[in-house]
Write an enzyme that holds these catalytic residues in place. Structure first.
Site, PDB file in Angstrom:
ATOM      1  N   ASN A  23      11.736   4.932  -9.862  1.00 47.41           N
ATOM      2  CA  ASN A  23      10.780   4.456  -8.869  1.00 47.41           C
ATOM      3  C   ASN A  23      10.517   5.461  -7.754  1.00 47.41           C
ATOM      4  O   ASN A  23       9.521   5.341  -7.046  1.00 47.41           O
ATOM      5  CB  ASN A  23      11.216   3.091  -8.331  1.00 47.41           C
ATOM      6  CG  ASN A  23      11.018   2.001  -9.387  1.00 47.41           C
ATOM      7  OD1 ASN A  23      10.307   2.211 -10.375  1.00 47.41           O
ATOM      8  ND2 ASN A  23      11.660   0.855  -9.202  1.00 47.41           N
ATOM      9  N   CYS A 117       1.118  -9.191 -15.460  1.00 44.66           N
ATOM     10  CA  CYS A 117       2.350  -9.394 -16.218  1.00 44.66           C
ATOM     11  C   CYS A 117       3.234  -8.162 -16.146  1.00 44.66           C
ATOM     12  O   CYS A 117       2.734  -7.105 -15.869  1.00 44.66           O
ATOM     13  CB  CYS A 117       2.002  -9.689 -17.676  1.00 44.66           C
ATOM     14  SG  CYS A 117       1.644 -11.414 -17.919  1.00 44.66           S
ATOM     15  N   ARG A 122       0.962  -9.890  -9.426  1.00 45.29           N
ATOM     16  CA  ARG A 122       1.368  -8.697  -8.668  1.00 45.29           C
ATOM     17  C   ARG A 122       0.184  -8.218  -7.828  1.00 45.29           C
ATOM     18  O   ARG A 122      -0.502  -7.255  -8.165  1.00 45.29           O
ATOM     19  CB  ARG A 122       1.866  -7.611  -9.623  1.00 45.29           C
ATOM     20  CG  ARG A 122       3.110  -8.061 -10.392  1.00 45.29           C
ATOM     21  CD  ARG A 122       3.703  -6.994 -11.258  1.00 45.29           C
ATOM     22  NE  ARG A 122       4.420  -5.986 -10.504  1.00 45.29           N
ATOM     23  CZ  ARG A 122       5.219  -5.072 -11.074  1.00 45.29           C
ATOM     24  NH1 ARG A 122       5.378  -5.046 -12.363  1.00 45.29           N
ATOM     25  NH2 ARG A 122       5.844  -4.177 -10.329  1.00 45.29           N
ATOM     26  N   ASP A 305      15.731  -5.587  -9.349  1.00 48.96           N
ATOM     27  CA  ASP A 305      15.740  -4.839 -10.613  1.00 48.96           C
ATOM     28  C   ASP A 305      17.117  -4.849 -11.281  1.00 48.96           C
ATOM     29  O   ASP A 305      17.289  -4.290 -12.365  1.00 48.96           O
ATOM     30  CB  ASP A 305      15.248  -3.397 -10.383  1.00 48.96           C
ATOM     31  CG  ASP A 305      13.809  -3.366  -9.907  1.00 48.96           C
ATOM     32  OD1 ASP A 305      13.105  -4.364 -10.113  1.00 48.96           O
ATOM     33  OD2 ASP A 305      13.397  -2.353  -9.310  1.00 48.96           O
ATOM     34  N   ARG A 397      10.436   3.130 -20.917  1.00 49.23           N
ATOM     35  CA  ARG A 397       9.615   3.392 -19.722  1.00 49.23           C
ATOM     36  C   ARG A 397      10.498   3.834 -18.563  1.00 49.23           C
ATOM     37  O   ARG A 397      10.043   4.579 -17.690  1.00 49.23           O
ATOM     38  CB  ARG A 397       8.914   2.094 -19.276  1.00 49.23           C
ATOM     39  CG  ARG A 397       7.629   1.780 -19.988  1.00 49.23           C
ATOM     40  CD  ARG A 397       6.984   0.568 -19.320  1.00 49.23           C
ATOM     41  NE  ARG A 397       7.067   0.711 -17.866  1.00 49.23           N
ATOM     42  CZ  ARG A 397       7.442  -0.254 -17.027  1.00 49.23           C
ATOM     43  NH1 ARG A 397       7.762  -1.444 -17.454  1.00 49.23           N
ATOM     44  NH2 ARG A 397       7.488  -0.020 -15.734  1.00 49.23           N
TER      45      ARG A 397
HETATM   46  N1  EPU Z   1       3.298  -8.160  -2.753  1.00 45.51           N
HETATM   47  C1  EPU Z   1       2.208  -8.795  -2.245  1.00 45.51           C
HETATM   48  N2  EPU Z   1       1.107  -8.037  -1.954  1.00 45.51           N
HETATM   49  C2  EPU Z   1       1.064  -6.683  -2.155  1.00 45.51           C
HETATM   50  C3  EPU Z   1       2.199  -6.058  -2.671  1.00 45.51           C
HETATM   51  C4  EPU Z   1       3.311  -6.822  -2.970  1.00 45.51           C
HETATM   52  O1  EPU Z   1       2.199  -9.992  -2.049  1.00 45.51           O
HETATM   53  O2  EPU Z   1       0.035  -6.076  -1.848  1.00 45.51           O
HETATM   54  C5  EPU Z   1       4.501  -8.962  -3.073  1.00 45.51           C
HETATM   55  C6  EPU Z   1       4.837  -8.933  -4.562  1.00 45.51           C
HETATM   56  O3  EPU Z   1       4.087  -9.885  -5.278  1.00 45.51           O
HETATM   57  C7  EPU Z   1       6.313  -9.191  -4.545  1.00 45.51           C
HETATM   58  C8  EPU Z   1       6.796  -8.531  -3.230  1.00 45.51           C
HETATM   59  O4  EPU Z   1       5.627  -8.357  -2.444  1.00 45.51           O
HETATM   60  O5  EPU Z   1       6.546 -10.563  -4.454  1.00 45.51           O
HETATM   61  C9  EPU Z   1       7.471  -7.186  -3.391  1.00 45.51           C
HETATM   62  O6  EPU Z   1       6.647  -6.317  -4.154  1.00 45.51           O
HETATM   63  P1  EPU Z   1       6.706  -4.743  -3.973  1.00 45.51           P
HETATM   64  O7  EPU Z   1       5.370  -4.292  -3.503  1.00 45.51           O
HETATM   65  O8  EPU Z   1       7.901  -4.360  -3.189  1.00 45.51           O
HETATM   66  O9  EPU Z   1       6.878  -4.275  -5.487  1.00 45.51           O
HETATM   67  P2  EPU Z   1       6.289  -2.988  -6.152  1.00 45.51           P
HETATM   68  O10 EPU Z   1       6.195  -1.878  -5.180  1.00 45.51           O
HETATM   69  O11 EPU Z   1       5.070  -3.322  -6.929  1.00 45.51           O
HETATM   70  C10 EPU Z   1       8.544  -1.879  -6.797  1.00 45.51           C
HETATM   71  C11 EPU Z   1       9.225  -1.451  -8.064  1.00 45.51           C
HETATM   72  C12 EPU Z   1       9.685  -2.661  -8.845  1.00 45.51           C
HETATM   73  C13 EPU Z   1      10.615  -3.492  -7.955  1.00 45.51           C
HETATM   74  C14 EPU Z   1       9.929  -3.842  -6.640  1.00 45.51           C
HETATM   75  C15 EPU Z   1      10.838  -4.552  -5.660  1.00 45.51           C
HETATM   76  C16 EPU Z   1       8.073   0.610  -8.538  1.00 45.51           C
HETATM   77  C17 EPU Z   1       7.172   1.366  -9.414  1.00 45.51           C
HETATM   78  N3  EPU Z   1       8.283  -0.672  -8.847  1.00 45.51           N
HETATM   79  O12 EPU Z   1       7.417  -2.659  -7.201  1.00 45.51           O
HETATM   80  O13 EPU Z   1      10.405  -2.148  -9.939  1.00 45.51           O
HETATM   81  O14 EPU Z   1      10.980  -4.670  -8.626  1.00 45.51           O
HETATM   82  O15 EPU Z   1       9.457  -2.636  -6.009  1.00 45.51           O
HETATM   83  O16 EPU Z   1      11.952  -3.766  -5.371  1.00 45.51           O
HETATM   84  O17 EPU Z   1       8.629   1.157  -7.597  1.00 45.51           O
HETATM   85  C18 EPU Z   1      11.371  -2.119 -12.052  1.00 45.51           C
HETATM   86  O18 EPU Z   1      11.721  -0.961 -11.814  1.00 45.51           O
HETATM   87  O19 EPU Z   1      11.786  -2.776 -13.044  1.00 45.51           O
HETATM   88  C19 EPU Z   1      10.421  -2.760 -11.157  1.00 45.51           C
HETATM   89  C20 EPU Z   1       9.718  -3.831 -11.474  1.00 45.51           C
END
Ligand code: EPU
Length: 427
Positions: A23, A117, A122, A305, A397
């Site tokens: 990440n 999904c 998301r 995670d 991945r």
């Molecule tokens: N959220 C919103 N609006 C937004 C963005 C996020 O409501 O505009 C919500 C999401 O729906 C969720 C929460 O905020 O409920 C946290 O989401 P976050 O934005 O932190 O997640 P992300 O950046 O999309 C990254 C990791 C994920 C990990 C999450 C939380 C990457 C590429 N992905 O996702 O990693 O679960 O942070 O730590 O960095 C994984 O590696 O398996 C994975 C899914």
């Protein structure tokens, strides 16, 4: 289509070296776009998300040179295209980091909207809110997100939810904006800090990463850098849990023990021994595993995670455990597969109740996402008999040579190709 075939019941023993953080890499590779010179990235994990991100840069006109398996020289100054089409973006959710990077560098980006999904909805509303605060116009048309600004100006951005992706995207867009940007309620994950450190090593002025207030003073020029990506805390945690579930004794190297504190604390509660060294941790089991409750939260809480992996470990613990998912709305889809292996888990909304049965039986199962796949591998390693895991492209991945590393620890795991038309999904 490939699958893993695991003959379980062998305690893992030995030493495993952890790769660079998925990440962090997922953000730092697009962040190279912001540099006004070529950059060298080291400790890049050999995973398919990285190959896709590098491919995206290449397709946009960047020069990408492979120096060795984990080191790349990237010159993004030759980029001549600000569009990431659906065909590319759908393969990697973190393609949203191209929005912040392209906007920050060129004032314009058009990136396919990431899909929903498999963890539930998301949204990217917070990302767009951050870009708008900096003066960008954000529009959605035909599945594409379009962000454009004549000039980006620093501003105060309050995040309504603690979001890793938004925090990093806001930093990427603000790093060359005019004046001061303040991000409040920022995510504190180690990879947020890593992105800030990477940008600072090029001459950016970012303070406070790792706290919930990050201040960014825009700069005009970012020079080239050579930067080594931090070790992957989730890969490390996954091997720690695999060691515990198989009642083995494994030393996990190339880690930052501080990043593993929440995982270590829970393992100790469950009865797992963890010894921390400067850049490694030793994990072993010499007594019974006992129930505990886990709730996932933003860093420094227990990472979402690691939720499927720790839930799998708790099926081997005595007593009833409760696992609450605090980040994603739908992260228990793997439970159906664990039930096929004999797990006693009931799920109600965001809470799973696990009756520790002390054992699992091998079965054919399917990975429904990356960490679900990791959990099923742990289950298969600790179960009696043979487990066959399909759809392992999810695992590839985000885990660098998972089966090779496990074999070196004594596991009986092989990757096999399923002849087309014969996968469980296809029948
Ligand atoms: N959220 C919103 N609006 C937004 C963005 C996020 O409501 O505009 C919500 C999401 O729906 C969720 C929460 O905020 O409920 C946290 O989401 P976050 O934005 O932190 O997640 P992300 O950046 O999309 C990254 C990791 C994920 C990990 C999450 C939380 C990457 C590429 N992905 O996702 O990693 O679960 O942070 O730590 O960095 C994984 O590696 O398996 C994975 C899914």
């Amino acid at each position: 289509m490939d699958k893993f075939v695991i003959k379980g019941g062998i305690p893992l023993r030995g030493t495993v070296e952890i790769s660079g953080a998925k990440n962090a890499a997922a953000a730092i590779i697009p962040a190279v776009i912001l540099s006004d010179e070529a950059c060298v990235l080291e400790n890049v994990p050999a995973i398919s998300d990285v190959s896709i991100a590098l491919r995206m840069l290449y397709e946009m006109g960047a020069q990408v040179e492979t120096i060795n398996r984990t080191t790349y020289r990237i010159d993004a100054t030759t980029i001549n295209n600000y569009v990431v089409p659906y065909e590319m973006a759908r393969k990697m959710r973190a393609s949203y980091y191209f929005l912040g990077s392209l906007l920050g560098k060129f004032g314009h980006a058009r990136v396919s909207m990431p899909g929903g999904c498999p963890l539930g909805s998301r949204p990217i509303d917070q990302h767009l809110k951050a870009f708008s605060s900096l003066g960008a116009e954000c529009t959605l048309d035909h599945g594409m997100v379009d962000v454009a600004a004549e000039n980006l100006s620093g501003s105060q951005i309050y995040l309504d939810v603690v979001s890793v992706g938004t925090t990093i995207n806001a930093i990427l867009a603000a790093v060359k904006a005019k004046g001061l940007t303040i991000i409040e309620n920022a995510a504190r994950e180690p990879h947020v800090v890593d992105v800030a450190n990477f940008l600072n090593s090029m001459g950016a002025d970012i303070m406070g990463a790792g706290t919930d207030v990050i201040k960014i003073r825009g700069v005009n020029y970012l020079r080239g850098t050579t930067y080594s990506i931090i070790p992957d805390q989730i890969e490390a945690g996954t091997f720690m849990i695999a060691a515990a579930a198989t009642k083995g004794d494994v030393t996990v190297t190339n880690v930052i023990p501080k990043h593993l504190e929440a995982i270590t604390a829970k393992l100790e509660k469950i009865g797992v021994n963890v010894m921390e060294y400067d850049e490694s941790v030793r994990v072993w089991v010499d007594g019974p595993l006992v129930k505990t409750n886990v709730k996932t939260q933003p860093h420094p809480g227990f990472p979402t995670d690691m939720q499927p992996q720790i839930a799998t470990l708790l099926t081997f613990a005595e007593g009833t455990s409760m696992v609450t998912e605090g980040i994603w709305e739908d992260r228990f889809r793997y439970v159906d597969e664990l039930r096929r292996m004999g797990a006693d888990i009931s799920v109600d909304g965001k809470v799973a109740v696990i009756e520790g049965t002390g054992k699992l039986m091998g079965a054919p199962v399917r990975a429904c996402d990356l960490r679900a796949g990791a959990a099923l591998i742990i289950a298969g390693l600790a179960a009696s008999g043979t487990t066959e895991i399909e759809d392992i492209y999810h695992v590839e991945r985000g885990y660098d040579s998972m089966e090779v590393k496990l074999r070196a620890l004594g596991a009986d795991i092989v990757k096999k190709t399923i002849p087309s038309g014969l996968s469980r999904k296809a029948i």
